[in-house]
Write a protein that holds these residues in place. Structure first.
Motif, PDB file in Angstrom:
ATOM      1  N   HIS A  60      29.389  22.097  12.023  1.00  0.00           N
ATOM      2  CA  HIS A  60      30.290  21.938  13.172  1.00  0.00           C
ATOM      3  C   HIS A  60      30.958  20.568  13.224  1.00  0.00           C
ATOM      4  O   HIS A  60      31.928  20.382  13.960  1.00  0.00           O
ATOM      5  N   LEU A  61      30.466  19.616  12.471  1.00  0.00           N
ATOM      6  CA  LEU A  61      31.056  18.270  12.483  1.00  0.00           C
ATOM      7  C   LEU A  61      32.372  18.266  11.715  1.00  0.00           C
ATOM      8  O   LEU A  61      32.598  19.074  10.821  1.00  0.00           O
ATOM      9  N   ASP A  62      33.243  17.343  12.059  1.00  0.00           N
ATOM     10  CA  ASP A  62      34.528  17.195  11.383  1.00  0.00           C
ATOM     11  C   ASP A  62      34.308  16.310  10.153  1.00  0.00           C
ATOM     12  O   ASP A  62      34.504  15.101  10.203  1.00  0.00           O
ATOM     13  N   TRP A  63      33.878  16.931   9.060  1.00  0.00           N
ATOM     14  CA  TRP A  63      33.535  16.190   7.852  1.00  0.00           C
ATOM     15  C   TRP A  63      34.784  15.648   7.171  1.00  0.00           C
ATOM     16  O   TRP A  63      35.754  16.379   6.967  1.00  0.00           O
TER      17      TRP A  63
END
Length: 159
Positions: A60-63
């Protein structure tokens, strides 16, 4: 009467990651795919499970996309102009004929003989098939039995 209070379970991972190891920095661990693919199958399966859970948990993180550059530490005084520029430094000759090292911002470096910076190098880690025809297993890998095929990939011979 004193009560026994067990110590909370503690992971050894943070201590391990703080110690210097190949491919680690303050914030990251780099695992070359060629070496991961050369691990014994049981290690690959265990690592696959751990990485799959890790990526699922943090998907879910904005990698960002990462750019990994093989590098080594070198003293400023040992670098050529291209390496200095890559690292964000320059060298000039002052009015007394002395070499003066500066950061890109213009700040003078007082001890260039002691100042180390990272400079890019050719990647010394073997690629997927580079050196794969050697019979010696990579350091830390168990040697296969004499009759068994090595657990790391071997290139196929060109016809």
């Amino acid at each position: 009467m004193t009560m026994f209070t067990p110590e909370p379970m503690r992971s050894a991972l943070p201590d391990y990651l703080r110690a210097p190891h190949p491919g680690t920095s303050d914030g990251y661990v780099v695992l070359p795919k060629s070496l991961m693919g050369a691990m014994p199958l049981a290690w690959q399966n265990a690592l696959h499970q751990i990485l799959a859970e890790f990526h699922q948990t943090f998907a879910h993180l904005d990698w960002p996309e990462y750019r990994v550059v093989p590098s080594r530490r070198e003293k400023l005084v040992n670098l050529d102009e291209d390496q200095l520029a890559e690292a964000g430094y320059l060298v000039e000759i002052d009015v007394d004929g002395e070499l003066v090292y500066r950061e890109r911002t213009g700040r003078r470096i007082d001890n260039p003989e002691e100042t180390e910076v990272l400079v890019s190098v050719l990647d010394p880690i073997p690629g997927e098939y580079r050196n794969a025809n050697q019979d010696t297993p990579p350091r830390g890998f168990p040697a296969p039995p004499a009759t068994a095929q090595a657990p790391w990939p071997r290139p196929t011979s060109p016809a």
